[in-house]
Design an enzyme around this catalytic site. Structure first.
Site, mmCIF file in Angstrom:
data_model
loop_
_atom_site.group_PDB
_atom_site.id
_atom_site.type_symbol
_atom_site.label_atom_id
_atom_site.label_comp_id
_atom_site.label_asym_id
_atom_site.label_seq_id
_atom_site.Cartn_x
_atom_site.Cartn_y
_atom_site.Cartn_z
ATOM 1 N N CYS A 157 39.866 25.610 -19.750
ATOM 2 C CA CYS A 157 39.756 24.805 -18.523
ATOM 3 C C CYS A 157 39.381 23.360 -18.775
ATOM 4 O O CYS A 157 39.610 22.498 -17.932
ATOM 5 C CB CYS A 157 38.689 25.396 -17.618
ATOM 6 S SG CYS A 157 39.201 26.956 -16.979
HETATM 7 N N1 CO8 Z 1 42.643 41.539 -2.656
HETATM 8 C C1 CO8 Z 1 41.734 42.257 -1.962
HETATM 9 N N2 CO8 Z 1 40.521 42.531 -2.419
HETATM 10 C C2 CO8 Z 1 40.197 42.084 -3.643
HETATM 11 C C3 CO8 Z 1 41.092 41.339 -4.430
HETATM 12 C C4 CO8 Z 1 42.366 41.069 -3.889
HETATM 13 N N3 CO8 Z 1 43.279 40.377 -4.558
HETATM 14 N N4 CO8 Z 1 40.493 41.012 -5.583
HETATM 15 C C5 CO8 Z 1 39.278 41.542 -5.535
HETATM 16 N N5 CO8 Z 1 39.077 42.201 -4.384
HETATM 17 C C6 CO8 Z 1 37.898 42.937 -3.950
HETATM 18 C C7 CO8 Z 1 37.032 43.325 -5.121
HETATM 19 O O1 CO8 Z 1 37.490 44.502 -5.760
HETATM 20 C C8 CO8 Z 1 35.701 43.492 -4.463
HETATM 21 O O2 CO8 Z 1 35.652 44.759 -3.833
HETATM 22 P P1 CO8 Z 1 34.286 45.614 -3.806
HETATM 23 O O3 CO8 Z 1 33.307 44.746 -3.066
HETATM 24 O O4 CO8 Z 1 34.685 46.838 -3.119
HETATM 25 O O5 CO8 Z 1 33.913 45.787 -5.252
HETATM 26 C C9 CO8 Z 1 35.702 42.441 -3.372
HETATM 27 O O6 CO8 Z 1 37.083 42.128 -3.142
HETATM 28 C C10 CO8 Z 1 34.979 41.190 -3.774
HETATM 29 O O7 CO8 Z 1 35.403 40.841 -5.109
HETATM 30 P P2 CO8 Z 1 34.744 39.706 -5.948
HETATM 31 O O8 CO8 Z 1 33.263 39.851 -5.893
HETATM 32 O O9 CO8 Z 1 35.388 39.655 -7.303
HETATM 33 O O10 CO8 Z 1 35.214 38.447 -5.083
HETATM 34 P P3 CO8 Z 1 34.726 36.981 -5.152
HETATM 35 O O11 CO8 Z 1 34.315 36.550 -3.809
HETATM 36 O O12 CO8 Z 1 33.762 36.761 -6.290
HETATM 37 O O13 CO8 Z 1 36.060 36.185 -5.518
HETATM 38 C C11 CO8 Z 1 37.060 35.162 -7.463
HETATM 39 C C12 CO8 Z 1 36.769 36.456 -6.719
HETATM 40 C C13 CO8 Z 1 38.003 34.338 -6.581
HETATM 41 C C14 CO8 Z 1 37.753 35.484 -8.768
HETATM 42 C C15 CO8 Z 1 35.757 34.374 -7.685
HETATM 43 O O14 CO8 Z 1 34.779 35.203 -8.252
HETATM 44 C C16 CO8 Z 1 35.938 33.187 -8.585
HETATM 45 O O15 CO8 Z 1 36.804 32.352 -8.410
HETATM 46 N N6 CO8 Z 1 35.060 33.023 -9.553
HETATM 47 C C17 CO8 Z 1 35.134 31.876 -10.457
HETATM 48 C C18 CO8 Z 1 36.103 32.194 -11.493
HETATM 49 C C19 CO8 Z 1 36.527 31.010 -12.286
HETATM 50 O O16 CO8 Z 1 36.342 29.870 -11.991
HETATM 51 N N7 CO8 Z 1 37.154 31.321 -13.347
HETATM 52 C C20 CO8 Z 1 37.698 30.335 -14.169
HETATM 53 C C21 CO8 Z 1 38.906 30.901 -14.700
HETATM 54 S S1 CO8 Z 1 40.016 29.690 -15.161
HETATM 55 C C22 CO8 Z 1 39.768 29.263 -16.753
HETATM 56 O O17 CO8 Z 1 38.716 29.363 -17.276
HETATM 57 C C23 CO8 Z 1 40.950 28.778 -17.507
HETATM 58 C C24 CO8 Z 1 41.397 29.858 -18.421
HETATM 59 C C25 CO8 Z 1 42.750 29.549 -18.913
HETATM 60 C C26 CO8 Z 1 43.867 29.796 -17.948
HETATM 61 C C27 CO8 Z 1 44.403 31.149 -17.976
HETATM 62 C C28 CO8 Z 1 45.736 31.268 -17.260
HETATM 63 C C29 CO8 Z 1 46.378 32.634 -17.224
#
Ligand code: CO8
Length: 374
Positions: A157
């Protein structure tokens, strides 16, 4: 003679094809139906869990993403494939990643009011390069007919900001006179489109910036780089294990753990305070406070992260003009997000306005530049 390093050009290129949340979710949910049907006996016996549906509403609420660009749409939504279909190119053809890098480079050069011949160093810095060697940067250098040198670097990133940091240092050291920093984030081949936690997160894009000394800059919008600041701290919470070693390990080189995966909640909790503290310290080194910043070009991973970081810094919500969001259109574009935000939202600043460009994510890595419009 002024040794002030400036950003004098920026380019943002994106593929023509895009995928909306609805299209993505329809495809994923059809895949889930087929999987659950095919594995009904094992699911009923409790041997494996049924796959859960994804939801377009969840995606937008949890991330701010509505759509994303994709380099090759064909194949990515096909439930028998679930990955883009990209035709291989021969060694004598321009590689896919170099091609999109060249597109972004041309836009950055035009914005800097320069020709390719004016550049003498090329850095290609992104989350993945499509091969180890020869460097994509050297291929781009050749394609643009640039004399000098080029190299690739990977910092997930923070690749874009760290690349600009290296350009800044090369200019200070007089190893180069004008540097192109290019971020061809062709990430869709690394997305696990069968994983509902991450299938929606990323989009393809290429960005580029030109850095040079103030005395040579001839573009309309020039930004003094006041300083750069970087921080890394090892974390397994964002990982991709794909690499050349898998051949010798006799494992599936494309298994789920080889593709992008993360503990998103942990990332959110750990990275937000780190990023806010980093930015505050960087500003303090210039006797600046967050209130003195006109624009925040922050990493674009998740709208809620940006909201939280701005609130920590400012003690209030930042509006969209102060802290632009491009996630709705572009999604998370790995290191390119803050550069897109900058590229699309800087021309209205006036002389003396201060802005912060900052990335944060895998590594963990945080990279910032405090810049001021000339
Ligand atoms: N649809 C419906 N429900 C879902 C989905 C979906 N698509 N996905 C998850 N849920 C569910 C989960 O299973 C969970 O259910 P339960 O409560 O029953 O367990 C519930 O929704 C809540 O899930 P989360 O707690 O995971 O949800 P969040 O509110 O935390 O949102 C995010 C998830 C959006 C992923 C959030 O946590 C986030 O953005 N975090 C930051 C992540 C971040 O910034 N990562 C950086 C990655 S990028 C990077 O570093 C570059 C890498 C190189 C690039 C790679 C390219 C391929």
């Amino acid at each position: 003679m002024s040794q002030q390093v400036v950003i004098s050009g920026v380019g943002v290129w994106h593929p023509k094809d895009s995928v909306t949340n609805e299209e993505l979710v329809d495809s994923y949910n059809a895949y889930v139906d087929a999987f659950n049907e095919d594995n009904k006996a094992q699911i009923d016996a409790g041997e494996i869990a049924a796959m859960p549906y994804s939801s377009a509403e969840f995606i937008e609420k949890a991330s701010g993403i509505k759509s994303r660009y994709i380099y090759q749409k064909e194949g990515a939504l096909d439930i028998k494939r679930m990955k883009p279909k990209i035709s291989p190119r021969g060694d004598d053809e321009l590689s896919h990643q170099a091609e999109i890098a060249v597109e972004a480079a041309k836009l950055a050069l035009a914005s800097a009011n320069l020709e390719a011949a004016d550049i003498d160093a090329v850095i290609v810095s992104c989350a993945y390069t499509q091969r180890a060697y020869p460097a994509i940067a050297i291929e781009v250098q050749e394609a643009l007919n640039i004399e000098g040198f080029g190299f690739d670097m990977l910092v997930a990133c923070s690749a874009a900001t760290f690349g600009m940091h290296r350009a800044y240092e090369m200019l200070c050291a007089k190893n180069a006179s004008r540097v192109l920093v290019i971020n061809p984030e062709l990430v869709s081949p690394q997305i696990n489109y069968t994983d509902r936690d991450s299938h929606f997160i990323f989009g393809d894009v290429a960005t580029a910036t030109v850095l040079e000394l103030a005395e040579t800059a001839k573009s309309e919008h020039v930004y003094d780089v006041l300083s750069t600041k970087a921080l890394t701290k090892f974390s397994n919470n964002i990982r991709s294990n794909f690499g050349y070693m898998t051949r010798a390990e006799d494992v599936d080189p494309y298994g789920p753990d080889k593709l992008f995966h993360q503990a998103g909640r942990k990332v959110f909790k750990e990275v937000c305070p780190m990023a806010a503290a980093h930015i505050e310290a960087h500003l303090a080194s210039h006797d600046l406070t967050p209130e003195g910043v006109k624009r925040w070009w922050l990493h674009q991973a998740n709208i809620n992260m940006n909201t939280l970081i701005c609130k920590r810094l400012l003690g209030r919500d930042a509006d969209r003009t102060e802290a632009p969001i491009v996630l709705d259109e572009f999604a998370n574009t790995a290191s390119a997000g803050s550069v897109i935000a900058f590229g699309l939202n800087h021309e209205d600043l006036v002389s003396g306005d201060v802005g912060v460009l900052c990335s944060f994510g895998a590594g963990y890595s945080i990279g910032s530049l405090v810049i001021r419009k000339r």
